[in-house]
Design an enzyme around this catalytic site. Structure first.
Site, PDB file in Angstrom:
ATOM      1  N   ASN A  21      29.638  -4.005  -3.452  1.00 41.12           N
ATOM      2  CA  ASN A  21      28.490  -4.796  -3.915  1.00 41.12           C
ATOM      3  C   ASN A  21      27.703  -5.300  -2.708  1.00 41.12           C
ATOM      4  O   ASN A  21      28.128  -6.225  -2.031  1.00 41.12           O
ATOM      5  CB  ASN A  21      29.012  -5.954  -4.771  1.00 41.12           C
ATOM      6  N   SER A  43      24.280  -8.443  -4.475  1.00 45.88           N
ATOM      7  CA  SER A  43      24.239  -9.774  -5.063  1.00 45.88           C
ATOM      8  C   SER A  43      23.215 -10.614  -4.315  1.00 45.88           C
ATOM      9  O   SER A  43      23.256 -10.683  -3.089  1.00 45.88           O
ATOM     10  CB  SER A  43      25.616 -10.445  -4.969  1.00 45.88           C
ATOM     11  N   ASN A  83      34.909  -4.805  -8.415  1.00 49.55           N
ATOM     12  CA  ASN A  83      33.711  -5.012  -7.604  1.00 49.55           C
ATOM     13  C   ASN A  83      34.123  -5.826  -6.374  1.00 49.55           C
ATOM     14  O   ASN A  83      34.813  -6.835  -6.504  1.00 49.55           O
ATOM     15  CB  ASN A  83      32.737  -5.793  -8.498  1.00 49.55           C
ATOM     16  N   GLY A  98      19.844  -9.410 -18.091  1.00 52.04           N
ATOM     17  CA  GLY A  98      19.564  -9.396 -19.526  1.00 52.04           C
ATOM     18  C   GLY A  98      18.288  -8.647 -19.848  1.00 52.04           C
ATOM     19  O   GLY A  98      17.806  -7.837 -19.058  1.00 52.04           O
ATOM     20  N   SER A 121      21.619  -1.325 -11.912  1.00 49.95           N
ATOM     21  CA  SER A 121      21.459  -2.141 -10.732  1.00 49.95           C
ATOM     22  C   SER A 121      22.120  -3.498 -10.925  1.00 49.95           C
ATOM     23  O   SER A 121      22.582  -3.827 -12.009  1.00 49.95           O
ATOM     24  CB  SER A 121      19.963  -2.371 -10.488  1.00 49.95           C
ATOM     25  N   ASN A 122      22.048  -4.275  -9.864  1.00 47.98           N
ATOM     26  CA  ASN A 122      22.462  -5.675  -9.916  1.00 47.98           C
ATOM     27  C   ASN A 122      21.336  -6.508 -10.549  1.00 47.98           C
ATOM     28  O   ASN A 122      20.356  -5.959 -11.055  1.00 47.98           O
ATOM     29  CB  ASN A 122      22.804  -6.157  -8.500  1.00 47.98           C
ATOM     30  N   LEU A 172      29.542 -15.447  -5.556  1.00 48.39           N
ATOM     31  CA  LEU A 172      30.852 -14.798  -5.415  1.00 48.39           C
ATOM     32  C   LEU A 172      32.006 -15.801  -5.307  1.00 48.39           C
ATOM     33  O   LEU A 172      32.770 -15.789  -4.333  1.00 48.39           O
ATOM     34  CB  LEU A 172      30.839 -13.816  -4.222  1.00 48.39           C
ATOM     35  N   LYS A 224      26.821  -0.342  -5.364  1.00 49.21           N
ATOM     36  CA  LYS A 224      25.932  -0.974  -6.358  1.00 49.21           C
ATOM     37  C   LYS A 224      24.705  -1.523  -5.659  1.00 49.21           C
ATOM     38  O   LYS A 224      24.819  -2.289  -4.692  1.00 49.21           O
ATOM     39  CB  LYS A 224      26.691  -2.086  -7.073  1.00 49.21           C
TER      40      LYS A 224
HETATM   41  C1  LIG Z   1      27.158 -14.558 -14.448  1.00 55.06           C
HETATM   42  C2  LIG Z   1      27.033 -13.221 -13.758  1.00 55.06           C
HETATM   43  C3  LIG Z   1      27.859 -12.932 -12.680  1.00 55.06           C
HETATM   44  C4  LIG Z   1      27.755 -11.713 -12.021  1.00 55.06           C
HETATM   45  N1  LIG Z   1      28.600 -11.412 -10.976  1.00 55.06           N
HETATM   46  C5  LIG Z   1      28.503 -10.211 -10.352  1.00 55.06           C
HETATM   47  C6  LIG Z   1      29.384  -9.863  -9.281  1.00 55.06           C
HETATM   48  O1  LIG Z   1      30.285 -10.617  -8.912  1.00 55.06           O
HETATM   49  N2  LIG Z   1      29.192  -8.663  -8.663  1.00 55.06           N
HETATM   50  C7  LIG Z   1      28.209  -7.785  -9.056  1.00 55.06           C
HETATM   51  O2  LIG Z   1      28.054  -6.711  -8.475  1.00 55.06           O
HETATM   52  N3  LIG Z   1      27.404  -8.072 -10.094  1.00 55.06           N
HETATM   53  C8  LIG Z   1      27.527  -9.247 -10.741  1.00 55.06           C
HETATM   54  N4  LIG Z   1      26.698  -9.533 -11.795  1.00 55.06           N
HETATM   55  C9  LIG Z   1      25.667  -8.538 -12.195  1.00 55.06           C
HETATM   56  C10 LIG Z   1      26.114  -7.686 -13.398  1.00 55.06           C
HETATM   57  O3  LIG Z   1      27.262  -6.931 -13.076  1.00 55.06           O
HETATM   58  C11 LIG Z   1      24.981  -6.730 -13.827  1.00 55.06           C
HETATM   59  O4  LIG Z   1      24.683  -5.859 -12.765  1.00 55.06           O
HETATM   60  C12 LIG Z   1      23.707  -7.494 -14.210  1.00 55.06           C
HETATM   61  O5  LIG Z   1      24.008  -8.685 -14.878  1.00 55.06           O
HETATM   62  C13 LIG Z   1      22.791  -6.656 -15.088  1.00 55.06           C
HETATM   63  O6  LIG Z   1      23.414  -6.342 -16.321  1.00 55.06           O
HETATM   64  P1  LIG Z   1      23.089  -7.155 -17.674  1.00 55.06           P
HETATM   65  O7  LIG Z   1      21.609  -7.246 -17.796  1.00 55.06           O
HETATM   66  O8  LIG Z   1      23.736  -6.352 -18.752  1.00 55.06           O
HETATM   67  O9  LIG Z   1      23.727  -8.492 -17.513  1.00 55.06           O
HETATM   68  C14 LIG Z   1      26.796 -10.752 -12.457  1.00 55.06           C
HETATM   69  C15 LIG Z   1      25.984 -11.059 -13.564  1.00 55.06           C
HETATM   70  C16 LIG Z   1      26.095 -12.258 -14.217  1.00 55.06           C
HETATM   71  C17 LIG Z   1      25.197 -12.549 -15.400  1.00 55.06           C
END
Ligand SMILES: Cc1cc2nc3c(=O)[nH]c(=O)nc-3n(C[C@H](O)[C@H](O)[C@H](O)COP(=O)(O)O)c2cc1C
Length: 361
Positions: free
Chosen positions: A170, A173, A139, A266, A242-243, A114, A214
């Site tokens: 959130n 994380s 968020n 991913g 989800s996260n 964060l 979240k």
């Molecule tokens: C580099 C990065 C930074 C992220 N930062 C946050 C964040 O600050 N707060 C949060 O709730 N999720 C954060 N996420 C999670 C994404 O919002 C998402 O929930 C997660 O990556 C799954 O989605 P995806 O598979 O499409 O990436 C982050 C993800 C990545 C890859």
């Protein structure tokens, strides 16, 4: 056009370390003029949380952490964008390197922790764009060194209410030690009660700022039972599932990078996050809407999230590999699926939740 530009720039971007490439991307977007929002086919429109979303494909949190380019992102064709995570006081996050591309797995591991310019800066940036079209959420999180984490969320809500369409609490994380403990029942109850109270006080308008929660994919079904019961009891407007995950599936090919600490996102997150989304849908029983996130990289993946119970979907990691052309690809693909199955998005929500919860994809 922007998709073609990405294809040209991708080799150069991927030759850089992931954070530098991301900073350049944000810089590039900030130089783009803010264009009128591209129109969407009405069949992609969804009414959720009392709001009209032009399409169900959103940008997940973490891409525009410092709230710098929301309008340019909406201009790429997203139906909504989630900015942040924002925490009250500016904080640097973890030392670099703190984000890794697992290219063969089409995955990302991050341990940003964060990193944030802080609430005042976020507030100023949001105030500057206030009144522009497009659904924009933020968020919110707690500072790493905070002695009262719940007070941090409350402060974010007090200061951002009215400037964002939705705020996402959130507590999932993996990169702020102890943050996910806030998903425990007693903490969560207090957190959600005080968050909703803060929203109701700060926002007396008829269309209140939407408050979402979240959650992590790495929770037991007992914990999920408790989270859903608490969220419903306290009047949370929706859940985002989800996260990133702290798990490392055996199937990962990039073994060395997989050993890095942080949250995995991913393609490898698609199945576990969709299962927990379906489990959440079965518990929520349509009382509040869900946003499905994790491994969305195609129209088929977005469709599976919707069938698992998502009214809206979000993505982040797939943008790293496929670029912004993916947004239109998903929207066109969803229209094709709707025509083929002779159904609507609204009808499909949660249709296959029981099967998907059991892993029958
Ligand atoms: C580099 C990065 C930074 C992220 N930062 C946050 C964040 O600050 N707060 C949060 O709730 N999720 C954060 N996420 C999670 C994404 O919002 C998402 O929930 C997660 O990556 C799954 O989605 P995806 O598979 O499409 O990436 C982050 C993800 C990545 C890859």
């Amino acid at each position: 056009m922007i998709g073609a530009l990405f294809s040209l720039a991708k080799p150069a971007l991927h030759a850089l370390d992931a954070e530098t490439a991301h900073q350049l991307t944000i810089r590039g977007l900030s130089l783009m003029p803010v264009m009128p929002l591209p129109p969407d086919d009405p069949r992609l429109g969804v009414d959720v949380f009392g709001k009209a979303f032009p399409n169900p494909v959103g940008l997940a949190a973490g891409f525009d952490k410092q709230c710098e380019v929301p309008d340019q992102l909406l201009g790429l064709g997203f139906g909504f964008v989630e900015l942040g995570g924002v925490v009250p006081k500016p904080q640097a996050g973890n030392p670099r390197p703190r984000v890794f591309r697992l290219t063969q797995d089409e995955a990302v591991i991050n341990r940003f922790g964060l990193n944030s310019d802080g609430l005042d800066v976020a507030r100023e940036r949001l105030a500057r764009r206030h009144g522009r079209p497009g659904v924009v959420g933020v968020n919110i999180g707690a500072n790493k060194d905070s002695s009262d984490r719940i007070a941090d969320y409350v402060l974010c809500i007090e200061r951002l209410c009215g400037l964002a369409d939705f705020l996402t609490i959130n507590v999932s994380s993996p990169n702020t030690p102890g943050l996910r403990d806030l998903q425990g029942e007693a903490f969560l109850d207090d957190l959600l009660a005080r968050s909703i109270e803060a929203r109701d006080k700060a926002d007396r308008s008829r269309s209140k700022t939407i408050i979402l929660l979240k959650i992590a994919p790495d929770i037991s079904l007992d914990t999920l039972d408790a989270i859903v019961a608490t969220a419903l009891r306290r009047g949370i407007d929706g859940l985002t599932v989800s996260n990133t995950t702290v798990a490392r599936p055996d199937t990962l090919k990039e073994k060395t990078l997989a050993a890095e600490t942080g949250g995995l996102s991913g393609k490898p997150l698609f199945v576990p996050s969709t299962k927990i989304l379906a489990e959440t849908f079965l518990r929520v029983e349509r009382r509040i809407p869900l946003i499905g996130v994790g491994g969305v990289d195609s129209a088929e993946a977005a469709w599976a999230k919707i069938r698992a119970g998502a009214s809206l979907v979000q993505l982040y990691s797939a943008m790293v590999y496929k670029g912004p052309g993916l947004i239109n690809e998903i929207k066109t693909g969803l229209l094709r699926i709707l025509a083929y199955e002779k159904t609507s998005l609204a009808q499909a929500i949660g249709r296959d939740a029981t099967d998907l919860a059991q892993g029958r994809f």
